[in-house]
Design a protein around this motif. Sequence first.
Motif, mmCIF file in Angstrom:
data_model
loop_
_atom_site.group_PDB
_atom_site.id
_atom_site.type_symbol
_atom_site.label_atom_id
_atom_site.label_comp_id
_atom_site.label_asym_id
_atom_site.label_seq_id
_atom_site.Cartn_x
_atom_site.Cartn_y
_atom_site.Cartn_z
ATOM 1 N N GLY A 397 59.944 32.760 53.954
ATOM 2 C CA GLY A 397 60.289 32.330 55.303
ATOM 3 C C GLY A 397 60.204 30.852 55.526
ATOM 4 O O GLY A 397 60.228 30.387 56.655
ATOM 5 N N ASP A 400 62.975 28.305 57.799
ATOM 6 C CA ASP A 400 63.243 28.265 59.224
ATOM 7 C C ASP A 400 63.558 26.847 59.680
ATOM 8 O O ASP A 400 64.350 26.640 60.573
ATOM 9 N N ARG A 506 53.438 32.554 61.681
ATOM 10 C CA ARG A 506 53.519 34.002 61.472
ATOM 11 C C ARG A 506 52.301 34.724 62.040
ATOM 12 O O ARG A 506 52.421 35.789 62.642
ATOM 13 N N ARG A 509 52.261 35.177 65.919
ATOM 14 C CA ARG A 509 53.606 35.520 66.369
ATOM 15 C C ARG A 509 53.624 36.052 67.810
ATOM 16 O O ARG A 509 54.462 35.644 68.618
ATOM 17 N N ILE A 513 55.703 34.353 70.784
ATOM 18 C CA ILE A 513 56.760 35.099 71.482
ATOM 19 C C ILE A 513 56.530 35.037 72.993
ATOM 20 O O ILE A 513 57.464 34.798 73.769
ATOM 21 N N VAL A 547 68.480 32.908 63.712
ATOM 22 C CA VAL A 547 67.459 33.949 63.619
ATOM 23 C C VAL A 547 68.144 35.293 63.820
ATOM 24 O O VAL A 547 69.292 35.367 64.274
ATOM 25 N N THR A 549 66.856 38.383 65.439
ATOM 26 C CA THR A 549 66.672 39.168 66.664
ATOM 27 C C THR A 549 66.300 38.253 67.830
ATOM 28 O O THR A 549 65.918 37.089 67.650
ATOM 29 N N GLU A 551 63.688 38.663 69.593
ATOM 30 C CA GLU A 551 62.248 38.414 69.442
ATOM 31 C C GLU A 551 62.000 37.212 68.538
ATOM 32 O O GLU A 551 61.121 36.384 68.800
ATOM 33 N N ASP A 552 62.786 37.114 67.449
ATOM 34 C CA ASP A 552 62.676 35.943 66.572
ATOM 35 C C ASP A 552 63.029 34.671 67.331
ATOM 36 O O ASP A 552 62.422 33.612 67.113
ATOM 37 N N ALA A 555 60.096 33.668 69.446
ATOM 38 C CA ALA A 555 59.032 33.115 68.599
ATOM 39 C C ALA A 555 59.375 31.693 68.182
ATOM 40 O O ALA A 555 58.511 30.799 68.205
ATOM 41 N N SER A 556 60.627 31.454 67.797
ATOM 42 C CA SER A 556 61.047 30.107 67.398
ATOM 43 C C SER A 556 60.938 29.142 68.566
ATOM 44 O O SER A 556 60.513 27.995 68.404
#
Length: 760
Positions: A397, A400, A506, A509, A513, A547, A549, A551-552, A555-556
Amino acid sequence: MARGLLGFGQRPIRHLDDYQIALPEWLRQCIANVHPGTDQNCPTDPEILLVSAFDFGFQLHEGQFRASGDPYIVHPVAVADLLRDIGASAPVIAAGFLHDVVEDTDVTLEEIQQHFGLEVRKLVEGVTKLGGIHFNDRTEAQAENLRRMFMAMASDIRVVLVKLADRVHNMRTIGALKEEKRQRIARETREIYAPLANRLGIGRFKWELEDLAFKLLEPEAFREIQHEVATKRSEREQRLAVTVDLLNERLQRVALEGCEVSGRPKHLYGIWSKMKRQQKAFHEIYDVAALRIITPSVETCYRALAVVHDTFRPIPGRFKDYIGLPKPNGYQSLHTAVIGRHRPIEVQIRTLEMHQIAEFGIAAHWKYKEGGSPATCSSDSERFNWLRQLIDWQQEGGNDDHNDYLSSIKEDLFDEEVFVFTPKGDVVGLLKGATAVDFAYRIHSEVGHHCHGVRINDRLCPLATPLQNGDFVQVLTSKTAHPSLDWLNFVATPTARNRIRQWYKRSHRDETIERGKNLLERELGRDGFDVLLNGEIMMRVAHRCNVVTTEDLLASLGFGAVTLQQVLNRFREEIRLQTQQQEEEPTSSEKVARALMVPKDSVQFQHSEEGTILGIEGLDYRLGGCCSPLPGETIVGTVALGNHGVTIHRQDCCNVESIPRERRLPVRWNPRLNGKRQNFSVQLRIETIDRVGILKDILMRLSDGAINVSDARVKTAAGRPARISLQVELQSADQLSRTMAQIRSMADVIGVARIGQGGP
């Protein structure tokens, strides 16, 4: 066209006279040795393979031309010629002939395999340039391109030989391109490809790539050093000749037979780098040339070293034994510096085999097994530990953030300055100032994540202890251990820093989010927010932000990998596209989304030379604290109740939506403000890793940009990021964007946002 001409391996090889371009002598000889009419289908003989690959490429590229106007086939022939010069095998040279055919013609990889076998197909596949992929920016494109290249290298390291040869010839012929493109390619060459050639030990490619990039990026310095070197050439060659004769005489006197002594000029970029590093002028750099002694054996290397030190006075601290302790790329040699004829002279002593490896790197080092790949050779696995680390980070990962990925690559490719040992005696190279945590992450990400202590030379030491050359380092791990944010205060390598930040992102998270959701909800409002968040529009926004989803995406946003403005811009673009495609009744999620859209009908204003805001002449006004508008942003005036004047908002401020249209006034910034220095207060919120001195670093960065800070407050909590609130004085929206980008680029900054972005 191509398939019609070539068929499927049924067309025979032609006569030499049929090729109307200049060919290298070795290729002409191969064509002469291969009987015209030979079947091209999957040849096993090396000469037939090379001639078949050339003929195949010649036919496919016929009618294509380079930017210089030369027939395109000239480029793959030059690439194959470079590969042959460094001693590459026949399949690699064949891949050089074919490396562009899949991209530039309609031939497929399956046809390449049918004609030339699986090995050549995999090499061609590894070096085929990216096509049909669209990126948001050039940094993202470069990062993705490099990821693909390193993945291909991991399966067969020979792929990079073709990549490097391709880059060398492109740099030689770059003059036909536009200046902006030349600069970009030259900078990438210096930052990525020249260090990569050095990592693989291919000195011949490294030196040429550095000089070609130097000529484009610093043309005045290049011409100056080129002139200085040429002016002093005769004097330098005479001095070197005397020294060579003296050393030859001394070596023969002690019966050291088979030694070859020669002088070599240093490449121009190396001289310039030394001048910059030591802050010296050209006339103060004496060792612009060096001596090299090639010996028949390792034992003779050390005996020749004794002769050199007996003949000339050695300079203390300038001896390095890369034979006993080779560099990670396999380079071996004895380096020493002595005083000869009143000037310092650098001397390198190595065997012929070592010299071949120094010049040609992996092409000279590996003995390829039939049907095998060098990447599978266990004896060489440690040599490319850095490559495995890059691949590991990609897969866990680390991709990103494209800037983090590129900085990590550049760090891993450049020369190390500290060499330490694992408990098994393996050598690990690190940047100067590296600590045990840097060492742990160089071994493997999981070793770094679970590190809780270290033994240096059998003594327990703090993790922050800087490592020294020759240290034996043993990392102590525990399944329950995890990274500490305090490590960011002392790690020296971008690799370690990035992986600590990735772990933090991570492991927190859920928290990130929620933070991202709050940021977005404050902008879009609560009414219909859940419907919008789970809708198709937001999913497309997530994909555009790279990303998977929604949700991702949150988070980002919460971690700072993407900014709120980036998400909103992509969001608005998606709404515009959907609005253009369908004029039917919008869904509930679209109704919420369209509330953010700027009205398309624009109002024409009368020009006025008085006041900051045009359209409200003679009225009292104030700038709305809810959105703090800046010159350059679209604005609207709202008439306050109770005769309290006019409030100026950004047009996308959500508070404007609650004000009746009859109380809104069309206004705009006075364009004459562009020539005046007028400051406006803006509040920024910065989320950063909590460490000593972070506020000072941010304030220094702003001071360098002549940004005045009128108020600064810091809020910290154990185990959480620090939150810094700054009130800054700015003159325009463009200056705000630049300021936020400067802060966001700092290593320890998690995110930066403008407080009062249209919310209450």
